[in-house]
Write a protein that holds these residues in place. Sequence first.
Motif, PDB file in Angstrom:
ATOM      1  N   MET A   1     -28.900  21.789 -16.226  1.00 25.80           N
ATOM      2  CA  MET A   1     -27.708  22.402 -16.817  1.00 25.80           C
ATOM      3  C   MET A   1     -27.631  23.903 -16.549  1.00 25.80           C
ATOM      4  O   MET A   1     -26.553  24.496 -16.625  1.00 25.80           O
ATOM      5  CB  MET A   1     -27.642  22.111 -18.318  1.00 25.80           C
ATOM      6  N   VAL A   2     -28.759  24.540 -16.203  1.00 22.86           N
ATOM      7  CA  VAL A   2     -28.730  25.962 -15.891  1.00 22.86           C
ATOM      8  C   VAL A   2     -27.872  26.218 -14.653  1.00 22.86           C
ATOM      9  O   VAL A   2     -27.287  27.295 -14.487  1.00 22.86           O
ATOM     10  CB  VAL A   2     -30.167  26.515 -15.701  1.00 22.86           C
ATOM     11  N   TYR A   3     -27.777  25.204 -13.778  1.00 18.59           N
ATOM     12  CA  TYR A   3     -26.876  25.306 -12.623  1.00 18.59           C
ATOM     13  C   TYR A   3     -25.432  25.491 -13.092  1.00 18.59           C
ATOM     14  O   TYR A   3     -24.645  26.204 -12.482  1.00 18.59           O
ATOM     15  CB  TYR A   3     -26.969  24.033 -11.777  1.00 18.59           C
ATOM     16  N   MET A   4     -25.086  24.789 -14.150  1.00 19.97           N
ATOM     17  CA  MET A   4     -23.716  24.861 -14.668  1.00 19.97           C
ATOM     18  C   MET A   4     -23.487  26.155 -15.449  1.00 19.97           C
ATOM     19  O   MET A   4     -22.445  26.805 -15.320  1.00 19.97           O
ATOM     20  CB  MET A   4     -23.445  23.641 -15.557  1.00 19.97           C
ATOM     21  N   ILE A   5     -24.479  26.530 -16.259  1.00 16.92           N
ATOM     22  CA  ILE A   5     -24.354  27.722 -17.107  1.00 16.92           C
ATOM     23  C   ILE A   5     -24.169  28.986 -16.264  1.00 16.92           C
ATOM     24  O   ILE A   5     -23.303  29.812 -16.535  1.00 16.92           O
ATOM     25  CB  ILE A   5     -25.599  27.871 -18.002  1.00 16.92           C
TER      26      ILE A   5
ATOM     27  N   GLN B   1     -18.231  23.033 -14.150  1.00 17.00           N
ATOM     28  CA  GLN B   1     -19.473  23.342 -14.857  1.00 17.00           C
ATOM     29  C   GLN B   1     -19.275  23.255 -16.375  1.00 17.00           C
ATOM     30  O   GLN B   1     -20.149  22.765 -17.102  1.00 17.00           O
ATOM     31  CB  GLN B   1     -19.975  24.742 -14.492  1.00 17.00           C
ATOM     32  N   ILE B   2     -18.110  23.722 -16.866  1.00 18.34           N
ATOM     33  CA  ILE B   2     -17.830  23.653 -18.303  1.00 18.34           C
ATOM     34  C   ILE B   2     -17.781  22.198 -18.759  1.00 18.34           C
ATOM     35  O   ILE B   2     -18.423  21.805 -19.740  1.00 18.34           O
ATOM     36  CB  ILE B   2     -16.507  24.369 -18.634  1.00 18.34           C
TER      37      ILE B   2
ATOM     38  N   GLN C   1     -32.513  20.925  -5.449  1.00 18.87           N
ATOM     39  CA  GLN C   1     -33.313  21.434  -6.556  1.00 18.87           C
ATOM     40  C   GLN C   1     -32.609  21.279  -7.911  1.00 18.87           C
ATOM     41  O   GLN C   1     -33.224  21.480  -8.958  1.00 18.87           O
ATOM     42  CB  GLN C   1     -33.661  22.900  -6.309  1.00 18.87           C
ATOM     43  N   TRP C   2     -31.328  20.920  -7.886  1.00 22.32           N
ATOM     44  CA  TRP C   2     -30.570  20.750  -9.120  1.00 22.32           C
ATOM     45  C   TRP C   2     -31.215  19.701 -10.029  1.00 22.32           C
ATOM     46  O   TRP C   2     -31.407  19.912 -11.226  1.00 22.32           O
ATOM     47  CB  TRP C   2     -29.127  20.360  -8.787  1.00 22.32           C
ATOM     48  N   ILE C   3     -31.571  18.583  -9.469  1.00 18.00           N
ATOM     49  CA  ILE C   3     -32.061  17.464 -10.267  1.00 18.00           C
ATOM     50  C   ILE C   3     -33.578  17.318 -10.144  1.00 18.00           C
ATOM     51  O   ILE C   3     -34.172  16.355 -10.621  1.00 18.00           O
ATOM     52  CB  ILE C   3     -31.335  16.172  -9.812  1.00 18.00           C
ATOM     53  N   GLN C   4     -34.219  18.304  -9.513  1.00 17.01           N
ATOM     54  CA  GLN C   4     -35.633  18.227  -9.156  1.00 17.01           C
ATOM     55  C   GLN C   4     -36.554  17.945 -10.341  1.00 17.01           C
ATOM     56  O   GLN C   4     -37.509  17.175 -10.234  1.00 17.01           O
ATOM     57  CB  GLN C   4     -36.049  19.542  -8.486  1.00 17.01           C
TER      58      GLN C   4
END
Length: 454
Positions: A85-89, A401-402, A58-61
Amino acid sequence: MTEPKNLEVCGSVMDGIAEKGSALESPSKKQPTEYTVYPVRWVVLFIFVLYSASNSLQWIQYSIIQDAVVKYYGVSSIVVYWTSMVYMITYIPLIFPASWLLDKAGLRVTTIIGAFGTCAGSWLKVFSVPQDMFWLGFTGQTVVAIAQVFILNVPPRLAAVWFGADQVSSACSVGVFGNQLGVAVGFFLPPMLVRAQGTIEEIGADFQLMFYIVAAFTSVLFVLILLFFKAAPPTPPSAAADLGSNLDSNFLQSIKKLLTNRNYVLLLISYGLNVGVFYAISTLLNQLVLTYYPGANEDAGRIGLVIVVAGMTGSVVCGLILDKTHRFKETTLAVYAASVVGMIIFTFTLDCGIIAVVYLSSILLGFFMTGYLPVGFEFASEVTYPEPEGTTSGILNAVVQIFGIVLTLTYEWMLSNISDRWSNLTLCAILALGTVITACIRSDLRRQAAQNKG
């Protein structure tokens, strides 16, 4: 039935610390000459692989079908990119409590929480199909992203708790393989299900089908985890696991030790640069491919699939090499340097006009760049033993993630304002810097030393 394993010298990642709370005999009371591994470990690993894949797909969905999302929901491209990017934040502030939970509560509790979050977020998306409900889909994506915090740092811990000294590197690689498998499906499935050239009604129906498929898959996995996912085996699988299980870890003290470990800090930077570059390319792959091959929406997804599948192969190969040779520094450096070569080739073949050539260069890039993921995990655990694997890999992923956020935003700006050639050459230079930093890491294999002593 169990499989007895003789005590062997092993230099793999994470035999480190067995699950807290297991009723194990202290090596100080008894010096065992034989350890036991249980066949059920493969069931636990297999369930985890599918569970990890259900989240990472779902990361790149949204971003891999960015043009379809923009057309249907009427949002801007940068908003679509924020769904990845919300995955990283979310990972950065939550990884510390998640690592603490993994260390104190164990594998089963952590995995159940992550599986529930993945399932709940997937069902929120099912109700986000109306064109004015993108905010609900973004909310669901955020819930799934939060659940990722309870997944990424599990493979080294699971391998340490369940697998013997001669299998732990391979087991960790297979655990990371689950994340890569999900990313591969995330590249492949959305472009195949959602027709960017269709009418608004057709695109809406396609979104509905895609969201239902993912929600059903995550629901089945949640039930399987509740029924079959176990916390730890009855007895430790290796000498290092046996030794580690008797050490009381202090979470804050572990963080202090990790951040003052020179080798680990250098690895944090080099690992963050490599995986950050991968995140940037993955997030903007649709835009990158469509620049030179208009209408090749499905090809963009397939190229992403090729990159990740090649990386999955690289992960398994590298895991086997580490289990056989225990040459962590040399393997890490070789794979990193090969990633630079792969990125250079990808850069200069992207605009050749023959998309088949882009597929071929993507295989080389993916094999080494994505294949590097478990190698970095394993090397990190070697130089930080006996600190808890969850904390070690958690900080590693937080730094990733940063770097991922910074490099993705920078890459997006460069693609829009300069050119893809200079953008990609910048990524090549970043990988070259990471290779130099990797070369500066000393081969201080503490886990191997503990296994020898055991």
